[in-house]
Write a protein that holds these residues in place. Structure first.
Motif, PDB file in Angstrom:
ATOM      1  N   ARG A 188       1.379   7.250  -4.996  1.00 56.99           N
ATOM      2  CA  ARG A 188       1.743   6.572  -6.217  1.00 56.99           C
ATOM      3  C   ARG A 188       0.534   6.059  -6.993  1.00 56.99           C
ATOM      4  N   GLY A 189      -0.605   5.906  -6.325  1.00 58.35           N
ATOM      5  CA  GLY A 189      -1.750   5.237  -6.929  1.00 58.35           C
ATOM      6  C   GLY A 189      -2.358   5.950  -8.130  1.00 58.35           C
ATOM      7  N   GLY A 190      -2.127   7.263  -8.223  1.00 59.82           N
ATOM      8  CA  GLY A 190      -2.763   8.010  -9.298  1.00 59.82           C
ATOM      9  C   GLY A 190      -1.992   8.017 -10.608  1.00 59.82           C
TER      10      GLY A 190
ATOM     11  N   GLN B 246       1.136  10.765   1.456  1.00 59.93           N
ATOM     12  CA  GLN B 246       0.972   9.429   2.030  1.00 59.93           C
ATOM     13  C   GLN B 246       0.869   9.430   3.546  1.00 59.93           C
ATOM     14  N   HIS B 247       0.388   8.296   4.012  1.00 60.02           N
ATOM     15  CA  HIS B 247       0.272   8.139   5.462  1.00 60.02           C
ATOM     16  C   HIS B 247       1.632   7.947   6.092  1.00 60.02           C
ATOM     17  N   TRP B 248       1.809   8.511   7.219  1.00 56.95           N
ATOM     18  CA  TRP B 248       3.074   8.464   7.918  1.00 56.95           C
ATOM     19  C   TRP B 248       2.798   7.983   9.325  1.00 56.95           C
TER      20      TRP B 248
ATOM     21  N   ASP C 253      -6.409  10.379  -8.687  1.00 57.16           N
ATOM     22  CA  ASP C 253      -5.939   9.272  -7.850  1.00 57.16           C
ATOM     23  C   ASP C 253      -6.691   8.004  -8.247  1.00 57.16           C
ATOM     24  N   ASP C 254      -6.235   6.863  -7.737  1.00 57.88           N
ATOM     25  CA  ASP C 254      -6.918   5.615  -8.053  1.00 57.88           C
ATOM     26  C   ASP C 254      -8.235   5.480  -7.302  1.00 57.88           C
ATOM     27  N   ILE C 255      -8.193   5.752  -5.982  1.00 53.21           N
ATOM     28  CA  ILE C 255      -9.386   5.482  -5.173  1.00 53.21           C
ATOM     29  C   ILE C 255      -9.491   6.469  -4.013  1.00 53.21           C
ATOM     30  N   VAL C 256     -10.699   6.830  -3.663  1.00 50.58           N
ATOM     31  CA  VAL C 256     -10.930   7.540  -2.403  1.00 50.58           C
ATOM     32  C   VAL C 256     -11.441   6.498  -1.433  1.00 50.58           C
ATOM     33  N   ASP C 257     -10.621   6.164  -0.445  1.00 55.51           N
ATOM     34  CA  ASP C 257     -11.034   5.235   0.611  1.00 55.51           C
ATOM     35  C   ASP C 257     -11.515   6.120   1.751  1.00 55.51           C
ATOM     36  N   THR C 258     -10.669   6.409   2.751  1.00 50.58           N
ATOM     37  CA  THR C 258     -11.086   7.440   3.709  1.00 50.58           C
ATOM     38  C   THR C 258     -10.978   8.800   3.025  1.00 50.58           C
ATOM     39  N   GLY C 259      -9.988   8.916   2.147  1.00 53.07           N
ATOM     40  CA  GLY C 259      -9.788  10.171   1.433  1.00 53.07           C
ATOM     41  C   GLY C 259      -8.801  11.109   2.108  1.00 53.07           C
ATOM     42  N   ASP C 260      -8.206  10.687   3.209  1.00 49.50           N
ATOM     43  CA  ASP C 260      -7.285  11.563   3.951  1.00 49.50           C
ATOM     44  C   ASP C 260      -6.121  12.059   3.099  1.00 49.50           C
ATOM     45  N   THR C 261      -5.468  11.138   2.390  1.00 51.28           N
ATOM     46  CA  THR C 261      -4.280  11.534   1.637  1.00 51.28           C
ATOM     47  C   THR C 261      -4.652  12.459   0.467  1.00 51.28           C
ATOM     48  N   LEU C 262      -5.785  12.197  -0.139  1.00 48.14           N
ATOM     49  CA  LEU C 262      -6.216  13.022  -1.270  1.00 48.14           C
ATOM     50  C   LEU C 262      -6.641  14.426  -0.812  1.00 48.14           C
ATOM     51  N   MET C 263      -7.306  14.504   0.331  1.00 54.13           N
ATOM     52  CA  MET C 263      -7.706  15.819   0.864  1.00 54.13           C
ATOM     53  C   MET C 263      -6.479  16.667   1.162  1.00 54.13           C
TER      54      MET C 263
ATOM     55  N   TRP D  90     -14.653   5.252  -5.791  1.00 58.23           N
ATOM     56  CA  TRP D  90     -15.010   6.041  -4.610  1.00 58.23           C
ATOM     57  C   TRP D  90     -15.745   5.116  -3.639  1.00 58.23           C
ATOM     58  N   ILE D  91     -15.160   4.891  -2.463  1.00 57.26           N
ATOM     59  CA  ILE D  91     -15.836   4.034  -1.475  1.00 57.26           C
ATOM     60  C   ILE D  91     -16.760   4.917  -0.651  1.00 57.26           C
ATOM     61  N   SER D  92     -17.998   5.030  -1.129  1.00 54.39           N
ATOM     62  CA  SER D  92     -18.911   6.036  -0.579  1.00 54.39           C
ATOM     63  C   SER D  92     -19.252   5.806   0.892  1.00 54.39           C
TER      64      SER D  92
ATOM     65  N   TRP E  26     -16.787  -1.945   1.573  1.00 49.71           N
ATOM     66  CA  TRP E  26     -15.327  -1.852   1.517  1.00 49.71           C
ATOM     67  C   TRP E  26     -14.677  -3.141   0.999  1.00 49.71           C
ATOM     68  N   VAL E  27     -13.770  -2.988   0.067  1.00 47.11           N
ATOM     69  CA  VAL E  27     -12.997  -4.092  -0.509  1.00 47.11           C
ATOM     70  C   VAL E  27     -11.588  -3.573  -0.728  1.00 47.11           C
ATOM     71  N   TRP E  28     -10.590  -4.450  -0.635  1.00 44.57           N
ATOM     72  CA  TRP E  28      -9.244  -4.061  -1.060  1.00 44.57           C
ATOM     73  C   TRP E  28      -9.134  -4.366  -2.549  1.00 44.57           C
ATOM     74  N   PHE E  29      -8.907  -3.336  -3.361  1.00 45.41           N
ATOM     75  CA  PHE E  29      -8.745  -3.541  -4.799  1.00 45.41           C
ATOM     76  C   PHE E  29      -7.285  -3.845  -5.075  1.00 45.41           C
ATOM     77  N   GLN E  30      -7.052  -5.020  -5.598  1.00 46.24           N
ATOM     78  CA  GLN E  30      -5.679  -5.417  -5.902  1.00 46.24           C
ATOM     79  C   GLN E  30      -5.374  -4.929  -7.323  1.00 46.24           C
ATOM     80  N   TYR E  31      -4.879  -3.664  -7.387  1.00 43.84           N
ATOM     81  CA  TYR E  31      -4.572  -3.050  -8.680  1.00 43.84           C
ATOM     82  C   TYR E  31      -3.317  -3.688  -9.287  1.00 43.84           C
ATOM     83  N   PRO E  32      -3.223  -3.681 -10.626  1.00 50.61           N
ATOM     84  CA  PRO E  32      -2.063  -4.333 -11.257  1.00 50.61           C
ATOM     85  C   PRO E  32      -0.718  -3.699 -10.890  1.00 50.61           C
TER      86      PRO E  32
HETATM   87  P1  ADP Z   1      -6.342   6.296   3.482  1.00 57.47           P
HETATM   88  O1  ADP Z   1      -6.156   7.766   3.695  1.00 57.47           O
HETATM   89  O2  ADP Z   1      -7.447   5.664   4.235  1.00 57.47           O
HETATM   90  O3  ADP Z   1      -5.069   5.484   3.364  1.00 57.47           O
HETATM   91  P2  ADP Z   1      -6.905   7.100   0.952  1.00 57.47           P
HETATM   92  O4  ADP Z   1      -8.312   7.155   0.512  1.00 57.47           O
HETATM   93  O5  ADP Z   1      -6.248   8.376   1.289  1.00 57.47           O
HETATM   94  O6  ADP Z   1      -6.928   6.129   2.097  1.00 57.47           O
HETATM   95  O7  ADP Z   1      -6.008   6.232  -0.012  1.00 57.47           O
HETATM   96  C1  ADP Z   1      -4.593   6.274  -0.059  1.00 57.47           C
HETATM   97  C2  ADP Z   1      -4.083   5.319  -1.114  1.00 57.47           C
HETATM   98  O8  ADP Z   1      -4.058   3.979  -0.593  1.00 57.47           O
HETATM   99  C3  ADP Z   1      -4.984   5.200  -2.335  1.00 57.47           C
HETATM  100  O9  ADP Z   1      -4.657   6.174  -3.287  1.00 57.47           O
HETATM  101  C4  ADP Z   1      -4.693   3.797  -2.828  1.00 57.47           C
HETATM  102  O10 ADP Z   1      -3.527   3.762  -3.625  1.00 57.47           O
HETATM  103  C5  ADP Z   1      -4.481   3.029  -1.548  1.00 57.47           C
HETATM  104  N1  ADP Z   1      -5.757   2.443  -1.107  1.00 57.47           N
HETATM  105  C6  ADP Z   1      -6.537   2.890  -0.099  1.00 57.47           C
HETATM  106  N2  ADP Z   1      -7.626   2.131   0.051  1.00 57.47           N
HETATM  107  C7  ADP Z   1      -7.569   1.170  -0.910  1.00 57.47           C
HETATM  108  C8  ADP Z   1      -8.428   0.064  -1.273  1.00 57.47           C
HETATM  109  N3  ADP Z   1      -9.574  -0.177  -0.639  1.00 57.47           N
HETATM  110  N4  ADP Z   1      -8.034  -0.717  -2.308  1.00 57.47           N
HETATM  111  C9  ADP Z   1      -6.864  -0.479  -2.955  1.00 57.47           C
HETATM  112  N5  ADP Z   1      -6.025   0.533  -2.662  1.00 57.47           N
HETATM  113  C10 ADP Z   1      -6.371   1.354  -1.644  1.00 57.47           C
END
Ligand code: ADP
Length: 225
Positions: A40-42, A64-66, A95-105, A127-129, A146-152
């Motif tokens: 949903r983030g994108g 999404q993660h399951w 997408d909004d953010i690449v954290d680990t990037g698993d879901t986007l990959m 991008w959380i490099s 690493w930070v949790w971004f509290q998106y609106p």
């Molecule tokens: P993971 O696979 O580690 O959950 P992803 O990089 O695949 O992380 O991100 C999945 C979704 O989770 C992102 O699209 C975003 O909506 C949310 N998310 C993940 N990390 C963050 C973060 N640090 N801050 C805000 N939202 C996040």
């Protein structure tokens, strides 16, 4: 110091970042003919990119993660797989953010395999490099710590989960079960270092009561483990 590193992101920042991201895409010479929002983030960034890049075609995919209860192992899945024919298209996966990037990959691999666009590039606001498993083609902000971004668009969901975690952990640490509204707000600000405002606290508390996590007794909220 907050217990959890959180940064509150405003709607204005989202618009500014999306405009900046569009500029980078334009400067690169890439002209997408279709945008794919990763749910949903994108959604919001993808819609804004359509506007700023003048793209009319917008579709989405939910990745999404399951949590597999049996194995307790987490993996990403495509939630509603469907077929599209994107041959002849230059696609932009957003997408909004690449954290680990698993879901986007996973979304990228699925789109390439099943929808077959001529070209596919990836754009994200952030991008959380330091933790990401890959670097997106386009990003607006590189985040090093690493930070949790509290998106609106997740303000209520996050507020609810933050309060839940706070009362659960406080109960484990001290046995405390009774909270006043004022105590909840004060501790929330202390734990997370942000203030989301009264309407979000009230709505989140109402939802936690509906879920049975909290009970109302007079002026108090009672945590029910
Ligand atoms: P993971 O696979 O580690 O959950 P992803 O990089 O695949 O992380 O991100 C999945 C979704 O989770 C992102 O699209 C975003 O909506 C949310 N998310 C993940 N990390 C963050 C973060 N640090 N801050 C805000 N939202 C996040």
């Amino acid at each position: 110091m907050a217990r959890v590193p959180v940064k509150l992101v405003s709607w204005d920042e989202i618009v500014e970042w999306s405009r900046g991201l569009a500029e980078r895409i334009r400067e690169s010479g890439y002209k997408p003919t279709i945008i794919i929002a990763v749910a949903r983030g994108g959604y919001v960034p993808a819609r804004l990119l359509c506007d700023f890049l003048g793209v009319e075609n917008l579709v989405s995919i939910q990745s999404q993660h399951w949590t597999e209860a049996a194995k307790m192992a987490e993996r990403a899945i495509i939630k509603f797989p469907y077929k599209l024919d994107l041959r002849g298209h230059k696609a932009l996966l957003v997408d909004d953010i690449v954290d680990t990037g698993d879901t986007l990959m996973l979304a990228r691999d699925y789109v390439l395999r099943e929808w077959r666009p001529d070209e596919l590039r990836i754009a994200v606001l952030q991008w959380i490099s330091s933790v990401a498993k890959f670097k997106p083609d386009y990003y607006y902000i590189e985040v090093k710590e690493w930070v949790w971004f509290q998106y609106p668009w997740t303000r209520l969901e996050d507020t609810m989960q933050f309060i839940k975690r706070m009362v659960e952990e406080t109960y484990k640490e001290t046995g405390k079960r009774e909270w006043t509204y004022k105590e909840i707000v004060e501790k929330f600000k202390e734990w997370y270092g942000i203030d989301v405002g009264e309407t979000y606290y009230r709505d989140a508390l109402r939802m936690l009561v509906e879920k049975g996590v909290l009970k109302v007794e007079g002026e108090k909220y009672i945590y029910t483990p």
